[in-house]
Design a protein around this motif. Structure first.
Motif, PDB file in Angstrom:
ATOM      1  N   ILE A 159       0.731  -1.134   0.087  1.00  0.00           N
ATOM      2  CA  ILE A 159       0.100   0.039  -0.600  1.00  0.00           C
ATOM      3  C   ILE A 159       0.870   1.382  -0.128  1.00  0.00           C
ATOM      4  O   ILE A 159       0.020   2.317   0.118  1.00  0.00           O
ATOM      5  CB  ILE A 159      -0.980  -0.198   1.576  1.00  0.00           C
ATOM      6  N   ALA A 160       1.628   1.318   0.145  1.00  0.00           N
ATOM      7  CA  ALA A 160       3.033   2.611  -0.077  1.00  0.00           C
ATOM      8  C   ALA A 160       2.450   3.550  -0.977  1.00  0.00           C
ATOM      9  O   ALA A 160       2.917   4.361  -0.961  1.00  0.00           O
ATOM     10  CB  ALA A 160       4.304   2.118   0.303  1.00  0.00           C
ATOM     11  N   SER A 161       2.657   2.448  -1.979  1.00  0.00           N
ATOM     12  CA  SER A 161       3.045   3.800  -3.391  1.00  0.00           C
ATOM     13  C   SER A 161       1.223   4.184  -3.544  1.00  0.00           C
ATOM     14  O   SER A 161       1.209   4.593  -4.250  1.00  0.00           O
ATOM     15  CB  SER A 161       2.275   2.553  -4.945  1.00  0.00           C
ATOM     16  N   GLN A 162       0.188   4.203  -2.910  1.00  0.00           N
ATOM     17  CA  GLN A 162      -1.059   4.585  -2.685  1.00  0.00           C
ATOM     18  C   GLN A 162      -1.109   5.671  -1.473  1.00  0.00           C
ATOM     19  O   GLN A 162      -1.819   6.088  -1.681  1.00  0.00           O
ATOM     20  CB  GLN A 162      -1.762   3.442  -2.460  1.00  0.00           C
ATOM     21  N   LEU A 163       0.127   5.594  -0.916  1.00  0.00           N
ATOM     22  CA  LEU A 163      -0.058   7.196   0.008  1.00  0.00           C
ATOM     23  C   LEU A 163       0.749   7.809  -0.490  1.00  0.00           C
ATOM     24  O   LEU A 163       1.106   8.576  -1.243  1.00  0.00           O
ATOM     25  CB  LEU A 163       1.186   6.753   1.329  1.00  0.00           C
ATOM     26  N   SER A 164       0.129   8.813   0.081  1.00  0.00           N
ATOM     27  CA  SER A 164       0.755  10.122  -0.183  1.00  0.00           C
ATOM     28  C   SER A 164       2.306  10.803   0.644  1.00  0.00           C
ATOM     29  O   SER A 164       2.676   9.640   1.809  1.00  0.00           O
ATOM     30  CB  SER A 164      -0.209  11.423   0.672  1.00  0.00           C
ATOM     31  N   PRO A 165       2.905  12.025  -0.204  1.00  0.00           N
ATOM     32  CA  PRO A 165       4.339  11.912   1.410  1.00  0.00           C
ATOM     33  C   PRO A 165       4.276  12.178   2.562  1.00  0.00           C
ATOM     34  O   PRO A 165       5.141  12.000   2.667  1.00  0.00           O
ATOM     35  CB  PRO A 165       5.054  12.783   0.060  1.00  0.00           C
ATOM     36  N   GLU A 166       3.089  12.627   2.425  1.00  0.00           N
ATOM     37  CA  GLU A 166       2.504  13.268   3.896  1.00  0.00           C
ATOM     38  C   GLU A 166       2.686  11.700   4.866  1.00  0.00           C
ATOM     39  O   GLU A 166       2.955  11.502   5.718  1.00  0.00           O
ATOM     40  CB  GLU A 166       2.206  14.135   3.977  1.00  0.00           C
ATOM     41  N   ALA A 167       1.776  11.105   4.261  1.00  0.00           N
ATOM     42  CA  ALA A 167       1.156   9.644   5.490  1.00  0.00           C
ATOM     43  C   ALA A 167       2.380   8.813   5.194  1.00  0.00           C
ATOM     44  O   ALA A 167       2.842   8.365   5.748  1.00  0.00           O
ATOM     45  CB  ALA A 167       0.052   9.173   4.256  1.00  0.00           C
ATOM     46  N   THR A 168       3.117   9.064   3.789  1.00  0.00           N
ATOM     47  CA  THR A 168       4.035   8.354   3.824  1.00  0.00           C
ATOM     48  C   THR A 168       5.156   8.521   4.635  1.00  0.00           C
ATOM     49  O   THR A 168       5.847   7.110   5.932  1.00  0.00           O
ATOM     50  CB  THR A 168       5.072   7.502   2.635  1.00  0.00           C
ATOM     51  N   ARG A 169       6.188   9.780   4.629  1.00  0.00           N
ATOM     52  CA  ARG A 169       6.587  10.132   6.229  1.00  0.00           C
ATOM     53  C   ARG A 169       6.040   9.979   7.520  1.00  0.00           C
ATOM     54  O   ARG A 169       7.065   9.208   8.814  1.00  0.00           O
ATOM     55  CB  ARG A 169       6.474  11.780   5.426  1.00  0.00           C
ATOM     56  N   ASP A 170       4.483   9.755   7.897  1.00  0.00           N
ATOM     57  CA  ASP A 170       4.694   9.547   9.479  1.00  0.00           C
ATOM     58  C   ASP A 170       4.250   8.702   9.223  1.00  0.00           C
ATOM     59  O   ASP A 170       4.704   7.754  10.682  1.00  0.00           O
ATOM     60  CB  ASP A 170       2.835  10.402   9.256  1.00  0.00           C
ATOM     61  N   ALA A 171       4.138   7.376   8.327  1.00  0.00           N
ATOM     62  CA  ALA A 171       4.731   6.114   8.600  1.00  0.00           C
ATOM     63  C   ALA A 171       6.306   5.687   8.846  1.00  0.00           C
ATOM     64  O   ALA A 171       5.946   4.275  10.211  1.00  0.00           O
ATOM     65  CB  ALA A 171       3.838   5.086   7.274  1.00  0.00           C
ATOM     66  N   PHE A 172       7.246   5.981   8.170  1.00  0.00           N
ATOM     67  CA  PHE A 172       8.173   6.267   8.491  1.00  0.00           C
ATOM     68  C   PHE A 172       8.400   6.086   9.921  1.00  0.00           C
ATOM     69  O   PHE A 172       8.913   5.969  10.589  1.00  0.00           O
ATOM     70  CB  PHE A 172       9.217   6.296   7.347  1.00  0.00           C
ATOM     71  N   LYS A 173       7.916   7.648  10.865  1.00  0.00           N
ATOM     72  CA  LYS A 173       8.435   8.646  11.200  1.00  0.00           C
ATOM     73  C   LYS A 173       7.758   6.883  12.767  1.00  0.00           C
ATOM     74  O   LYS A 173       8.168   6.533  13.298  1.00  0.00           O
ATOM     75  CB  LYS A 173       7.360   9.648  11.483  1.00  0.00           C
TER      76      LYS A 173
END
Length: 404
Positions: A159-173
């Motif tokens: 699902i990573a490709s479906q996330l916005s850059p902001e949501a991806t950054r939050d997931a990595f945090k």
């Protein structure tokens, strides 16, 4: 390694045919490869679980193949009380696996169970509960197996490709915060976790009072390195960093080599001399503090995510193979996670470096990660002087080769 295990139960019902436990047809993948070992029967799995489910009155109702990995077959179990569980059955006892992986450590399965229970007890990491375990080869199922909580979600890699850059950054945090929580755990020895005593017959293991300690090292490098043919000579555990590194240099890994190419003990002794020069401040300071490290755990294939409104609201970690207890200088290497672009790895690393202890261990520990690299390769034949020269010049990559 069993990437589909966290799919929502409704999704599994749509994609997989459930079998009543009397139905023992072989499981064949689409490409025609039958990965279902011939002595595993759904009927036997169901009956074996009836005496081990968390609720004594509960019974297996449906059992289905779910997934498989490098060392496991995974089934999902639906019970008469409407609950769902997962059973991981190791394929390491099967002849084909043993022929390909002579390096496989016999204590691996029980160590992974110990790791899961320890993470549940000692951290806030979202880890599946463990209900039962049997490591015998002669049990009703026919292999070592673990009954554990079924968790919902989809592999983050999907699902990573479906996330916005902001949501991806939050997931990595979120991932970085869990990494740092694991980094702060302290244990007294170098090795891997083990449970003292038998677990066979115990229900609700995660709720039980178990003697979890640091024991023999588990490493899974033999799964990825075709040149490793045997397990380590010395599994530990080790209470001294120098002695651990010397054991690695002396040949804790057995590499295949021609009989006419003997071990160069003079070269190994030179590496040991470099190990002896490690300052006491490193051994007894923050860089020498032992804690948990598990590379496979952070793979996005093994992190299940629940997403709401385009944001990751919950993560679960489902793979703990090869978790080790290692010095901080090893654990603070730059994160390497397969299938993640370098720019996102940098984002993850930047989050980790915000932690003062991790930053110190990362920056000041590089030389000693290089030393571990040098020690592991000391046993290779015909070393010459190049590897020592590379070590002194800092030419090795930022890696800790025994990890994972």
């Amino acid at each position: 390694m069993w990437s589909t295990i966290g799919y929502a139960f409704s999704y599994v019902q749509q994609q997989l045919q459930f079998f009543y436990y009397g139905d023992d047809r072989p499981v064949v993948l689409e490409e025609g490869r039958n990965i279902w070992p011939p002595h595993l029967y759904l009927h036997d799995i169901a009956l074996a679980l009836n005496d081990r489910l968390p609720d004594e009155e509960n019974r297996s109702r449906k059992v289905a193949f779910l997934d498989y990995g490098a060392s496991h077959v995974v089934v999902v179990v639906e019970t008469a009380l409407g609950k769902t569980y997962v059973v991981r059955i190791t394929s390491a006892v099967f002849d084909e696996f043993q022929q390909r992986h002579r390096f496989w450590p016999e204590q691996k399965e029980k160590s992974e169970v110990a790791s899961m229970i320890a993470l549940l007890k000692w951290t806030d990491l979202p880890v599946p509960r463990v209900y039962a375990f049997d490591d015998g080869k002669d049990n009703r199922i026919g292999a070592a197996w673990t009954l554990q909580e079924y968790v919902t979600g989809r592999p983050l890699i999907q699902i990573a490709s479906q996330l916005s850059p902001e949501a991806t950054r939050d997931a990595f945090k979120q991932i970085a915060n869990y990494m740092l929580q694991l980094f702060e755990v302290q244990v007294p020895l170098i090795g891997s976790l083990e449970i003292n005593g038998s677990l066979n017959g115990i229900r609700n293991l995660s709720e039980s009072d178990l003697d979890i300690r640091v024991g023999r090292m588990v490493t899974l490098k033999g799964l990825r390195n075709p040149h490793l043919i045997d397990p380590p000579k010395d599994f530990g555990p080790f209470d001294d960093i120098r002695e651990w590194l010397k054991s690695v240099a002396q040949g804790s890994m057995n590499y295949p080599r021609l009989e006419e190419e003997p071990i160069d003990q003079t070269y190994i002794d030179r590496v040991k001399q470099i190990i002896d020069e490690i300052p006491e401040s490193v051994l007894n300071g923050p860089l020498g503090v032992n804690g948990f490290y598990c590379r496979d755990m952070w793979s996005l294939h093994n992190i299940l995510a629940l997403v709401e409104d385009g944001k990751v609201v919950k993560l679960h970690f489902v793979d703990f193979e090869g978790m080790q207890c290692l010095p901080a200088f090893v654990r603070a290497q730059a994160p390497f996670i397969p299938d993640i672009p370098d720019d996102w790895l940098k984002v993850l690393h930047d989050f980790l470096l915000e932690h003062p202890g991790f930053r110190h261990a990362h920056e000041e520990g590089l030389k000693y990660r290089h030393l571990l690299n040098l020690a592991e390769r000391a046993w290779l034949p015909d070393p010459g002087d190049q590897r020592i020269k590379d070590f002194l010049e800092g030419a090795f990559g930022d890696q800790a080769p025994l990890s994972g």
